[in-house]
Design a protein around this motif. Structure first.
Motif, short mmCIF file in Angstrom:
data_model
loop_
_atom_site.label_atom_id
_atom_site.label_comp_id
_atom_site.label_asym_id
_atom_site.label_seq_id
_atom_site.Cartn_x
_atom_site.Cartn_y
_atom_site.Cartn_z
N CYS A 259 0.82 -1.21 0.00
CA CYS A 259 0.00 0.00 0.00
C CYS A 259 0.85 1.26 0.00
CB CYS A 259 -0.93 0.00 1.20
SG CYS A 259 -0.06 0.05 2.75
N THR A 260 0.21 2.34 -0.31
CA THR A 260 0.86 3.64 -0.28
C THR A 260 0.06 4.51 0.68
OG1 THR A 260 0.87 3.29 -2.65
CG2 THR A 260 1.93 5.31 -1.84
N VAL A 261 0.76 5.23 1.55
CA VAL A 261 0.05 6.14 2.45
C VAL A 261 0.32 7.57 2.00
CG1 VAL A 261 -0.24 6.89 4.83
CG2 VAL A 261 0.34 4.51 4.34
N HIS A 262 -0.77 8.29 1.69
CA HIS A 262 -0.62 9.69 1.29
C HIS A 262 -0.88 10.57 2.50
CE1 HIS A 262 -0.73 8.33 -2.89
NE2 HIS A 262 -1.76 7.58 -2.55
N HIS A 263 0.16 11.18 3.00
CA HIS A 263 -0.02 12.13 4.10
C HIS A 263 -0.19 13.52 3.52
CE1 HIS A 263 0.72 9.50 7.49
NE2 HIS A 263 1.71 8.94 6.81
N SER A 264 -0.98 14.32 4.18
CA SER A 264 -1.08 15.70 3.71
C SER A 264 -1.23 16.59 4.93
CB SER A 264 -2.25 15.87 2.75
OG SER A 264 -3.33 16.47 3.39
N ARG A 270 -4.41 9.16 3.76
CA ARG A 270 -5.23 8.32 2.90
C ARG A 270 -4.40 7.10 2.51
NH1 ARG A 270 -6.23 8.23 -2.28
NH2 ARG A 270 -4.86 9.98 -2.68
N ILE A 271 -4.98 5.92 2.64
CA ILE A 271 -4.23 4.71 2.34
C ILE A 271 -4.76 4.08 1.06
CG2 ILE A 271 -3.58 2.40 3.18
CD1 ILE A 271 -4.69 4.76 5.76
N GLU A 272 -3.86 3.79 0.16
CA GLU A 272 -4.26 3.21 -1.11
C GLU A 272 -3.63 1.82 -1.22
OE1 GLU A 272 -3.46 4.27 -5.73
OE2 GLU A 272 -3.38 5.92 -4.29
N PHE A 273 -4.46 0.82 -1.46
CA PHE A 273 -3.94 -0.55 -1.50
C PHE A 273 -3.66 -1.02 -2.92
CE2 PHE A 273 -6.04 -0.45 2.61
CZ PHE A 273 -5.08 -1.05 3.39
#
Lengths: 291, 340
Positions: A259-264, A270-273
């Protein structure tokens, strides 16, 4: 798995310094028939915060919640406000800890109001009467969860989200500072998932409740929880502030899905699998199930 | 909604109060309305009429009301405590246990041994209900132990254990009666049919104390029993000691049923039917249910007994036969309604 997770997963416990925690676990171990369910759990849950417990199926989330609510007795120590849970008499404990378990339907059709009235029980002895102010309190709790107009409806006729809110209203009437909910948004559609978590979040902020929930949806956890506990195989893999715990390598390792975790800076993480489809394909063609 | 509920309670209260009063006018001996008014006011002209009224008719009506009330409250409690609308004092082995107790007592007292020891026949009047009570409590304990050890203590399993224990104990008492004295067998068979004819006035007061005491205790437990309706776990998190609560309720029900059954024999289906009606009419929470059941159960039983006394001239129909007949029809109707 006997050993803990590598040191890189042990985060600083922002906001939940275990010594200041309202709910504190020290070396909690739980086994059924010599099978370890939880191993050496030491955790702190800070007062007035929204805590999420995450982990794959079978990680021990439900067991952990049952232990911190006194429904299961485990080796080690569980303290609420500095006193071991086992020191509390059942009725006293019910004034401190309110539990919303996965929904049990009743064969006899209780109304929403009657279900919420049950929450008064820890404050009543055999001879106490139910007063006008009790009734007001019940109606207020129903109003707090947005069910004022459904007070006289049968619990079994309510939707899943409404039943869940009704049980939360019961927990409110119980007046306990600690609210523990086992998968409160399971089986609910997106609207109700947010509605319930938003309600719980506002209870933390407005009434200073300490809330502990188990969840499956990482994005919901990121959006609502102050702190997260990440579990796998009966161990705590990580615990700490949500922003810190939601880290892609760790999540990928625990949930076995890259997964990728998008921090802002402005929004919640937001976690994208990226599910490993090739692996699924291989498993299905070989006719084997991945353990 | 609230006004509606009030009206329902008033209707029920009127029904429950009028039934015993009106039923005083029915009976084998024909007492005129005038005579009855005179007896009530304490100025009865004929001492025989006075005896008939105060020693036979009045206690009987009182016992009828108490039996109906007690069985209905016991049924309602068992249903709420086990979360099963079909639970009935019969299902938990209470009646079979009482039957075994009664059989043993009847056999012992009719045996040559009793004659040798010179036991007075009066002993029978006390021994039969007492051993029925012991039998009933024995049955409840056995059901509990079985449900816990063999079936893991789940609530549905308690019902299964109850049915099994019922059959086991009835088999035992039937065997005892089969090999035993025919006179004792006869006594027990009639006892099992259920009747209010054996009632004596001192029993009416004993029963009054038992029914009132048990109903009051269960009323106090009401909110705790309600907590069980959403499951044992849910009740536990509200601070209810589930195992104690359930055991205590069962024991109270067993005591209540045994006190009734030991004197009046098997009176079936009242404990199943009345709570069913009250639940639909007034609601499911225990306190409402118990009071409603006490009133409606009493009303029902008083009229069943009037029918039992007057339907056939010169003899009485055992009330157990009537309640079972009405109850089974009611049961079929409910099932049909659910299907539709």
């Amino acid at each position: 798995m006997a050993a803990g997770y590598p040191a890189k997963y042990n985060f600083s416990m922002t906001g939940i310094m275990s010594t200041q925690a309202a709910l504190h676990l020290q070396d909690v171990t739980y086994s059924i028939n010599k099978k370890r369910i939880l191993t050496d759990i030491s955790l702190g849950f800070g007062a007035g915060l929204f805590h999420g417990v995450l982990g794959p199926n079978g990680a021990g989330k439900t067991t952990l919640l049952k232990i911190i609510t006194g429904q299961l007795q485990a080796a080690g120590e569980v303290c609420w406000q500095g006193r071991p849970l086992s020191d509390y008499a059942p009725q006293e404990l019910a004034r401190h800890v309110a539990v919303v378990n996965q929904i049990n339907d009743s064969v006899f059709s209780l109304t929403a109001k009657q279900v919420v009235t049950m929450g008064l029980l820890p404050h009543k002895n055999l001879l106490s009467r139910y007063t006008r102010s009790d009734r007001t309190q019940v109606l207020k709790a129903l109003d707090d969860v947005g069910l004022a107009d459904k007070a006289e409806q049968h619990f079994s006729a309510l939707s899943g989200g409404e039943q869940q809110r009704c049980l939360i209203a019961r927990a409110l009437v119980q007046g306990a500072p600690l609210l523990v909910l086992d998968e409160p948004v399971n089986h609910l559609d997106v609207y109700y998932q947010h509605q319930i978590l938003h309600l719980l979040h506002s209870l933390c902020q407005q009434q200073g409740k300490t809330v502990v929930v188990s969840l499956h949806d990482l994005n919901l956890a990121a959006a609502y929880c102050d702190n997260l506990v990440l579990m796998k195989d009966g161990l705590v893999a990580a615990s700490g502030a949500s922003v810190e715990v939601l880290e892609s390598t760790l999540l990928a390792d625990i949930f076995r899905v890259p997964c990728t975790v998008h921090h802002s800076a402005t929004q919640t993480a937001r976690i994208e699998f990226n599910p490993p489809f090739a692996e699924f394909q291989k498993a299905s063609t070989q006719g084997k199930h991945d353990s | 909604m609230i006004a509606n509920m009030k009206a329902k309670w008033i209707v029920l209260l009127l029904l429950a109060m009028s039934a015993p009063l009106l039923s005083l006018f029915f009976g084998a001996a024909s007492l005129s309305a005038d005579t009855i008014f005179q007896c009530v006011s304490g100025s009865c002209a004929d001492p025989i009429d006075n005896t008939i009224f105060w020693d036979i008719r009045f206690p009987r009506v009182m016992v009828g009301f108490l039996v109906g009330a007690g069985l209905s409250v016991a049924g309602a409690t068992l249903q709420n405590v086990t979360r099963n609308g079909l639970a009935d004092p019969y299902l938990f082995g209470v009646v079979a246990g009482a039957g075994l107790g009664a059989s043993v007592a009847a056999l012992l007292l009719n045996s040559p041994l009793a004659a040798k020891w010179g036991l007075p026949t009066a002993a029978f009047g006390i021994a039969l209900p007492v051993s029925a009570l012991i039998g009933a409590i024995f049955a409840v304990i056995m059901v509990q132990l079985l449900a816990r050890s063999t079936f893991g203590g789940r609530i549905e399993h308690m019902l299964l254990a109850g049915v099994a224990v019922s059959f086991m104990l009835s088999a035992l008492s039937q065997f005892l009666l089969f090999v035993g004295d025919p006179f004792a067998a006869n006594q027990v068979v009639f006892w099992l049919m259920g009747s209010l004819a054996r009632v004596e006035s001192h029993y009416a007061w004993v029963l009054f104390a038992v029914v009132a005491g048990c109903t009051a205790a269960l009323y106090l437990f009401g909110p705790r029993i309600d907590a069980l309706l959403l499951g044992d776990d849910s009740a536990r998190t509200l601070g209810v000691n589930v195992a104690h609560m359930r055991m205590l309720s069962l024991l109270i029900c067993a005591g209540l049923t045994a006190a009734i059954v030991s004197y009046c024999g098997g009176i079936g289906f009242v404990g199943l039917m009345i709570p069913h009606i009250v639940r639909r009419w007034l609601g499911v929470t225990s306190r409402t249910l118990f009071i409603g059941c006490a009133l409606l159960g009493g009303f029902f039983m008083v009229w069943v007994d009037v029918f039992a006394r007057t339907a056939l001239t010169g003899r009485e129909i055992p009330v157990g036969i009537i309640t079972s007949a009405i109850g089974s029809l009611f049961f079929l109707l409910v099932m049909r309604q659910r299907q539709a």
